[in-house]
Design a protein around this motif. Structure first.
Motif, PDB file in Angstrom:
ATOM      1  N   UNK A 171      72.815  21.966  62.985  1.00 50.09           N
ATOM      2  CA  UNK A 171      71.933  22.531  64.008  1.00 50.09           C
ATOM      3  C   UNK A 171      72.385  23.948  64.387  1.00 50.09           C
ATOM      4  N   UNK A 172      73.690  24.149  64.479  1.00 49.74           N
ATOM      5  CA  UNK A 172      74.205  25.490  64.776  1.00 49.74           C
ATOM      6  C   UNK A 172      73.799  26.490  63.694  1.00 49.74           C
ATOM      7  N   UNK A 224      57.522  17.280  66.200  1.00 47.36           N
ATOM      8  CA  UNK A 224      56.920  17.170  64.870  1.00 47.36           C
ATOM      9  C   UNK A 224      57.042  15.764  64.310  1.00 47.36           C
ATOM     10  N   UNK A 225      58.184  15.133  64.527  1.00 44.88           N
ATOM     11  CA  UNK A 225      58.389  13.778  64.026  1.00 44.88           C
ATOM     12  C   UNK A 225      57.451  12.788  64.713  1.00 44.88           C
ATOM     13  N   UNK A 226      57.266  12.935  66.008  1.00 47.27           N
ATOM     14  CA  UNK A 226      56.366  12.031  66.734  1.00 47.27           C
ATOM     15  C   UNK A 226      54.937  12.186  66.231  1.00 47.27           C
ATOM     16  N   UNK A 227      54.497  13.424  66.057  1.00 50.65           N
ATOM     17  CA  UNK A 227      53.133  13.677  65.574  1.00 50.65           C
ATOM     18  C   UNK A 227      52.951  13.090  64.182  1.00 50.65           C
ATOM     19  N   UNK A 254      67.483  28.752  70.176  1.00 54.36           N
ATOM     20  CA  UNK A 254      68.510  27.865  70.739  1.00 54.36           C
ATOM     21  C   UNK A 254      68.414  26.451  70.154  1.00 54.36           C
ATOM     22  N   UNK A 255      69.554  25.802  70.081  1.00 58.71           N
ATOM     23  CA  UNK A 255      69.604  24.454  69.506  1.00 58.71           C
ATOM     24  C   UNK A 255      68.663  23.506  70.240  1.00 58.71           C
ATOM     25  N   UNK A 256      68.633  23.575  71.566  1.00 58.92           N
ATOM     26  CA  UNK A 256      67.778  22.644  72.306  1.00 58.92           C
ATOM     27  C   UNK A 256      66.306  22.843  71.943  1.00 58.92           C
ATOM     28  N   UNK A 257      65.876  24.086  71.707  1.00 53.65           N
ATOM     29  CA  UNK A 257      64.488  24.332  71.302  1.00 53.65           C
ATOM     30  C   UNK A 257      64.209  23.755  69.913  1.00 53.65           C
ATOM     31  N   UNK A 258      65.171  23.909  69.014  1.00 60.89           N
ATOM     32  CA  UNK A 258      65.013  23.357  67.666  1.00 60.89           C
ATOM     33  C   UNK A 258      64.887  21.841  67.699  1.00 60.89           C
ATOM     34  N   UNK A 259      65.724  21.201  68.505  1.00 62.32           N
ATOM     35  CA  UNK A 259      65.688  19.738  68.597  1.00 62.32           C
ATOM     36  C   UNK A 259      64.351  19.266  69.190  1.00 62.32           C
ATOM     37  N   UNK A 260      63.861  19.959  70.198  1.00 62.49           N
ATOM     38  CA  UNK A 260      62.560  19.604  70.788  1.00 62.49           C
ATOM     39  C   UNK A 260      61.455  19.744  69.756  1.00 62.49           C
TER      40      UNK A 260
END
Length: 92
Positions: free
Chosen positions: A32-33, A53-56, A42-48
């Motif tokens: 992730x880094x 995307x996975x949920x969709x 930022x990592x938190x934005x990437x994770x969100x």
């Protein structure tokens, strides 16, 4: 406000927003880094973004599978399955 803890996931919910704390492996964090450095996000934005995307995608795939199952099973299965008369040596 409600808190739930399941293994290494803490979810805190209040009326305005939600907070999710995840415990991940060091190797996943390093990936992730690296992605964060490459994308300058930022990592938190990437994770969100990844979760969204996975949920969709998962929801779409589940809906498509349910539609296929409904079509195929309703057309291929008879209303009543007749097994005939038992003659004595059947194993169930």
């Amino acid at each position: 406000m409600k808190d739930w803890t399941m293994d290494s996931v803490l979810v805190t919910i209040n009326m305005k927003n939600c907070q999710l704390t995840l415990e991940i492996s060091e190797s996943l964090f390093q990936k992730l880094e690296k992605l964060s450095e490459l994308t300058e996000e930022p990592i938190n934005e990437l994770v969100i973004q990844m979760i969204t995307n996975n949920i969709v995608n998962s929801t779409q795939k589940a809906n498509e599978l349910n539609e296929l199952l409904a079509i195929n099973f309703s057309e291929s299965l008879p209303e009543v399955i007749e097994i005939g008369e038992l003659v004595g040596a059947e194993v169930f």
